[in-house]
Design a protein around this motif. Structure first.
Motif: not given
Length: 217
Positions: A30, A32, A37, A59, A61, A92-94, A96, A99
């Motif tokens: 990921t 920035e 992101k 996850s 998500q 905007d999920e976390d 990583k 995933d």
């Protein structure tokens, strides 16, 4: 690899192309950039469109594809197997590395146990339950071989031992692998991109393998 595995490998010409398979995008990293992101990775299977709802495993998500980020291609609206891409999502999920992005239908299994065939390639034998590292696509997890169902001579495909305690150099094992945390895996014969893996011991690759199926429930 047992004889049934070799026969299955011979039948690959009858399998659908990677683009025709369910969408799979293992996240490599990921970034920035300004206010964006960006999730980057290679589409290993299937196709996805701008605005599609996706889910990240393990996850669970959910998100929607907001943009595709590709150099000199601001208007890109689809991505398919074989392409290395960046995406932005909303919300905007976390998310990583490791995933795996999929469409909400026809998702791959998430499990910490699975059956596999491995080819051992270290002079130091494999012992049951020793600490190893499992790597598949961009995922990695601490792991162990909890059972060697068959120990096989890789030259003759003769079964040398059942329910073995060790696997020697250049031998094939039909094994049960368990990982410390759940991982996203799929049968090699369904989606080879999530069905092949390596085993690492002390920073050295000591085995390669293919997944037969996840053990769930």
């Amino acid at each position: 690899m047992c004889s049934s595995d070799l026969k299955a490998l011979d039948s690959f010409k009858n399998l659908p192309s990677s683009v025709e398979k369910p969408f799979r995008l293992p996240v490599q990293d990921t970034y920035e950039i300004g206010e964006k992101k960006i999730l980057v990775g290679r589409v290993e299977a299937g196709k996805v469109h701008l605005g599609d709802e996706i889910v990240f495993l393990p996850s669970q998500q959910g998100a929607r594809i907001k943009t595709f980020e590709v150099f000199l291609n601001d208007g890109k609206r689809t991505a398919e197997a074989g392409e290395s891409i960046g995406i932005t999502i909303e919300p905007d999920e976390d998310i990583k590395r490791g995933d795996v992005a999929c469409l909400p239908v026809n998702t791959p299994p998430v499990s910490n146990r699975f059956k596999a065939s491995i080819f051992w390639m270290s002079p130091q034998a494999l012992d049951i339950n020793e600490k190893l590292l499992f790597r598949c696509a961009t995922e990695e997890a601490p792991a162990k071989i909890e059972k060697i169902e068959e120990r096989i001579d890789s030259s003759t495909l003769e079964v040398l031992e059942e329910d073995a305690a060790r696997l020697e150099d250049t031998e094939v094992g039909e094994v049960i692998i368990s990982t410390e945390n759940p991982v996203v895996v799929e049968s090699f014969y369904k989606t080879k991109e999530l069905g092949r893996f390596v085993i690492v011991r002390d920073n050295d690759i000591v085995a390669g393998g293919i997944i037969a199926h996840a053990i769930t429930g």
